[in-house]
Design a protein around this motif. Structure first.
Motif, mmCIF file in Angstrom:
data_model
loop_
_atom_site.group_PDB
_atom_site.id
_atom_site.type_symbol
_atom_site.label_atom_id
_atom_site.label_comp_id
_atom_site.label_asym_id
_atom_site.label_seq_id
_atom_site.Cartn_x
_atom_site.Cartn_y
_atom_site.Cartn_z
ATOM 1 N N GLY A 291 0.823 -1.205 0.000
ATOM 2 C CA GLY A 291 0.000 0.000 0.000
ATOM 3 C C GLY A 291 0.855 1.252 0.000
ATOM 4 N N HIS A 292 0.582 2.152 0.946
ATOM 5 C CA HIS A 292 1.296 3.433 1.000
ATOM 6 C C HIS A 292 2.747 3.282 1.445
ATOM 7 C CE1 HIS A 292 -0.020 2.873 5.175
ATOM 8 N NE2 HIS A 292 0.975 3.665 5.519
ATOM 9 N N GLU A 293 3.170 2.039 1.780
ATOM 10 C CA GLU A 293 4.556 1.804 2.182
ATOM 11 C C GLU A 293 5.411 1.262 1.038
ATOM 12 O OE1 GLU A 293 5.089 -0.332 5.850
ATOM 13 O OE2 GLU A 293 3.163 0.365 6.609
ATOM 14 N N GLY A 294 4.823 1.041 -0.149
ATOM 15 C CA GLY A 294 5.621 0.584 -1.280
ATOM 16 C C GLY A 294 5.421 -0.890 -1.593
ATOM 17 N N GLU B 299 5.194 9.547 -2.776
ATOM 18 C CA GLU B 299 4.187 10.341 -2.065
ATOM 19 C C GLU B 299 3.236 10.965 -3.063
ATOM 20 O OE1 GLU B 299 4.688 12.261 1.343
ATOM 21 O OE2 GLU B 299 6.089 10.810 2.119
ATOM 22 N N VAL B 300 2.023 10.445 -3.118
ATOM 23 C CA VAL B 300 0.985 10.981 -3.998
ATOM 24 C C VAL B 300 -0.316 11.046 -3.210
ATOM 25 C CG1 VAL B 300 2.046 10.052 -6.094
ATOM 26 C CG2 VAL B 300 0.313 8.698 -4.888
ATOM 27 N N GLU B 301 -1.261 11.836 -3.705
ATOM 28 C CA GLU B 301 -2.574 11.890 -3.090
ATOM 29 C C GLU B 301 -3.437 10.778 -3.676
ATOM 30 O OE1 GLU B 301 -6.378 14.926 -2.450
ATOM 31 O OE2 GLU B 301 -4.664 15.546 -3.677
ATOM 32 N N ALA B 302 -3.783 9.809 -2.853
ATOM 33 C CA ALA B 302 -4.540 8.653 -3.329
ATOM 34 C C ALA B 302 -6.025 8.989 -3.391
ATOM 35 C CB ALA B 302 -4.309 7.459 -2.414
ATOM 36 N N LYS B 303 -6.610 8.834 -4.571
ATOM 37 C CA LYS B 303 -8.036 9.048 -4.771
ATOM 38 C C LYS B 303 -8.829 7.749 -4.636
ATOM 39 C CE LYS B 303 -7.848 13.457 -5.810
ATOM 40 N NZ LYS B 303 -8.497 14.490 -4.971
ATOM 41 N N SER B 304 -8.188 6.620 -4.937
ATOM 42 C CA SER B 304 -8.841 5.320 -4.863
ATOM 43 C C SER B 304 -7.778 4.238 -4.821
ATOM 44 C CB SER B 304 -9.746 5.098 -6.079
ATOM 45 O OG SER B 304 -10.251 3.769 -6.090
ATOM 46 N N THR B 305 -8.079 3.141 -4.142
ATOM 47 C CA THR B 305 -7.160 2.004 -4.133
ATOM 48 C C THR B 305 -7.627 0.890 -5.063
ATOM 49 O OG1 THR B 305 -8.310 1.040 -2.238
ATOM 50 C CG2 THR B 305 -6.441 2.484 -1.768
ATOM 51 N N VAL B 306 -8.772 1.087 -5.727
ATOM 52 C CA VAL B 306 -9.334 0.052 -6.588
ATOM 53 C C VAL B 306 -8.392 -0.217 -7.763
ATOM 54 C CG1 VAL B 306 -11.265 -0.607 -8.066
ATOM 55 C CG2 VAL B 306 -11.687 0.682 -5.963
ATOM 56 N N GLY B 307 -8.001 -1.465 -7.947
ATOM 57 C CA GLY B 307 -7.210 -1.842 -9.106
ATOM 58 C C GLY B 307 -5.738 -1.522 -9.029
ATOM 59 N N ALA B 308 -5.256 -1.034 -7.882
ATOM 60 C CA ALA B 308 -3.836 -0.706 -7.787
ATOM 61 C C ALA B 308 -2.970 -1.961 -7.913
ATOM 62 C CB ALA B 308 -3.551 0.008 -6.469
ATOM 63 N N GLY B 309 -3.372 -3.027 -7.214
ATOM 64 C CA GLY B 309 -2.609 -4.273 -7.310
ATOM 65 C C GLY B 309 -2.666 -4.887 -8.691
ATOM 66 N N ALA C 99 4.459 6.696 -17.129
ATOM 67 C CA ALA C 99 5.677 7.269 -17.698
ATOM 68 C C ALA C 99 6.177 8.447 -16.862
ATOM 69 C CB ALA C 99 5.415 7.708 -19.139
ATOM 70 N N ARG C 100 5.268 9.227 -16.318
ATOM 71 C CA ARG C 100 5.655 10.386 -15.505
ATOM 72 C C ARG C 100 6.235 9.958 -14.161
ATOM 73 N NH1 ARG C 100 2.619 12.909 -11.806
ATOM 74 N NH2 ARG C 100 0.696 11.905 -12.561
ATOM 75 N N LEU C 101 5.697 8.877 -13.589
ATOM 76 C CA LEU C 101 6.114 8.434 -12.269
ATOM 77 C C LEU C 101 7.378 7.565 -12.287
ATOM 78 C CD1 LEU C 101 2.594 7.496 -10.884
ATOM 79 C CD2 LEU C 101 3.996 9.412 -10.101
ATOM 80 N N PRO D 79 10.436 7.628 -13.649
ATOM 81 C CA PRO D 79 11.767 8.164 -13.337
ATOM 82 C C PRO D 79 11.985 8.409 -11.840
ATOM 83 C CG PRO D 79 10.849 9.282 -15.239
ATOM 84 C CD PRO D 79 9.755 8.456 -14.661
ATOM 85 N N GLN D 80 10.900 8.697 -11.123
ATOM 86 C CA GLN D 80 11.024 8.939 -9.690
ATOM 87 C C GLN D 80 11.353 7.664 -8.920
ATOM 88 O OE1 GLN D 80 7.791 11.460 -8.088
ATOM 89 N NE2 GLN D 80 7.094 11.691 -10.216
ATOM 90 N N LEU D 81 11.065 6.501 -9.519
ATOM 91 C CA LEU D 81 11.331 5.222 -8.864
ATOM 92 C C LEU D 81 12.697 4.655 -9.222
ATOM 93 C CD1 LEU D 81 7.801 3.705 -9.382
ATOM 94 C CD2 LEU D 81 8.885 4.028 -7.154
ATOM 95 N N ALA D 82 13.352 5.240 -10.203
ATOM 96 C CA ALA D 82 14.631 4.699 -10.683
ATOM 97 C C ALA D 82 15.683 4.699 -9.595
ATOM 98 C CB ALA D 82 15.118 5.493 -11.900
ATOM 99 N N THR D 83 15.606 5.696 -8.701
ATOM 100 C CA THR D 83 16.600 5.781 -7.635
ATOM 101 C C THR D 83 15.996 5.528 -6.264
ATOM 102 O OG1 THR D 83 16.211 8.170 -7.518
ATOM 103 C CG2 THR D 83 17.998 7.411 -8.944
ATOM 104 N N ALA D 84 14.734 5.091 -6.261
ATOM 105 C CA ALA D 84 14.068 4.874 -4.961
ATOM 106 C C ALA D 84 14.642 3.661 -4.245
ATOM 107 C CB ALA D 84 12.581 4.690 -5.185
#
Length: 314
Positions: free
Chosen positions: A230-233, A249-259, A305-307, A309-314
């Protein structure tokens, strides 16, 4: 990430849904509540995976059970999404799942029925389709409806691995336990809660999650275990090592279908020859993208695609 996959996948959804979502101002007991922005989508784990996989440029065949007048609606919704489908008819009625966003509190309420009773001849018909479907990976995702044996996914895994197809599993409870007991799973994607139920104990730390996931790998039940937190990665556990990726860190609008979005993107990347680490991070980007919008819209390629690059060094 290339958009021309080398292979075609198939998805299996034994307990699909028609997903209905809408907004309401307030949820008040015993009152008629007017809704806004109502829309319907075909749902259920495997169908959601196929929706995202195709959005990314891939080819996916949906195999699913469908029955009653709601089943007819489900078939039509799948056609609207231009998904290749194999419908396994059943006598029982396909379920409707409802998601309501209360705009005054920004809280989301979800209602999901158990689903129909399925006869032995009906679930065996689904197995029969799998004997000839052409794919590199089969993604079996979602709950098992009443009447389907708990070891059904283990039967599917034996069938597919014998055919040289890589088996991907995303389920919970006894279906997960029996599915893993059969071995031969290429990738399994439990949430932390599902892994805790499987392990029979709380997993409060990341180290505890890794230990429980590694036990699955060491028992040769699955080659890879991707645990979504979830919100922990998320954490990916393999014999080659552990990849621990914190959440963006994003503002979650819904958790439906994330998995489902996570799994679709990870399998898509694997199909394109990406490394397991790169595929895992691509899945993380998709899972994050899915929570940006309310309802059952799932991940969008532009957001992924926008997100990414932020994970490349996470």
């Amino acid at each position: 990430m290339t958009t021309t996959p080398r292979t075609t996948i198939a998805t299996l959804t034994m307990n699909p849904t028609v997903d209905v979502a809408y907004d309401v101002d307030h949820i008040v007991p015993m009152h008629k509540i007017r809704t806004r922005r109502e829309y319907c989508n075909p749902g259920g784990g495997g169908i959601n995976v196929a929706r995202v996989f195709v959005r990314l440029g891939g080819n996916a065949r949906c195999i699913y059970l469908s029955g009653g007048p709601i089943g007819v609606a489900l078939d039509g919704l799948i056609d609207l999404h231009q998904l290749v489908r194999t419908r396994v008819p059943i006598e029982g009625n396909t379920r409707i799942a409802t998601t309501a966003l209360e705009t005054s509190s920004d809280k989301e309420y979800r209602f999901t029925p158990e689903g129909p009773n399925v006869r032995e001849a009906e679930w065996r018909a689904a197995l029969a389709w799998l004997e000839s479907v052409e794919c590199s990976h089969l993604v079996a995702s979602g709950s098992l409806p009443h009447g389907v044996p708990t070891d059904f996914y283990a039967q599917v895994s034996r069938l597919m691995t014998a055919r040289g197809v890589r088996m991907v599993l995303d389920t919970s409870g006894e279906a997960l336990r029996a599915g893993l007991a059969g071995g031969g799973i290429h990738l399994v994607k439990p949430s932390r809660g599902e892994l805790e139920a499987f392990a029979g104990r709380p997993l409060p730390t990341r180290e505890a999650v890794v230990e429980a996931a590694n036990a699955i790998v060491e028992a040769h039940q699955a080659r890879m275990v991707a645990v979504t937190l979830g919100h922990e990665g998320a954490i990916l556990v393999r014999r080659e090592g552990v990849i621990d990726c914190p959440a963006l860190e994003v503002e979650a609008k819904s958790t439906v279908g994330a998995g489902d979005s996570f799994l679709a993107a990870m399998v898509f990347a694997l199909c394109n020859g990406e490394s397991e680490e790169a595929a895992f991070r691509f899945g993380m980007a998709a899972g994050t993208a899915a929570v940006l919008h309310p309802g059952t819209d799932l991940a969008r390629p532009a957001d992924i695609a926008r997100l990414l690059p932020q994970l490349a060094t996470a």
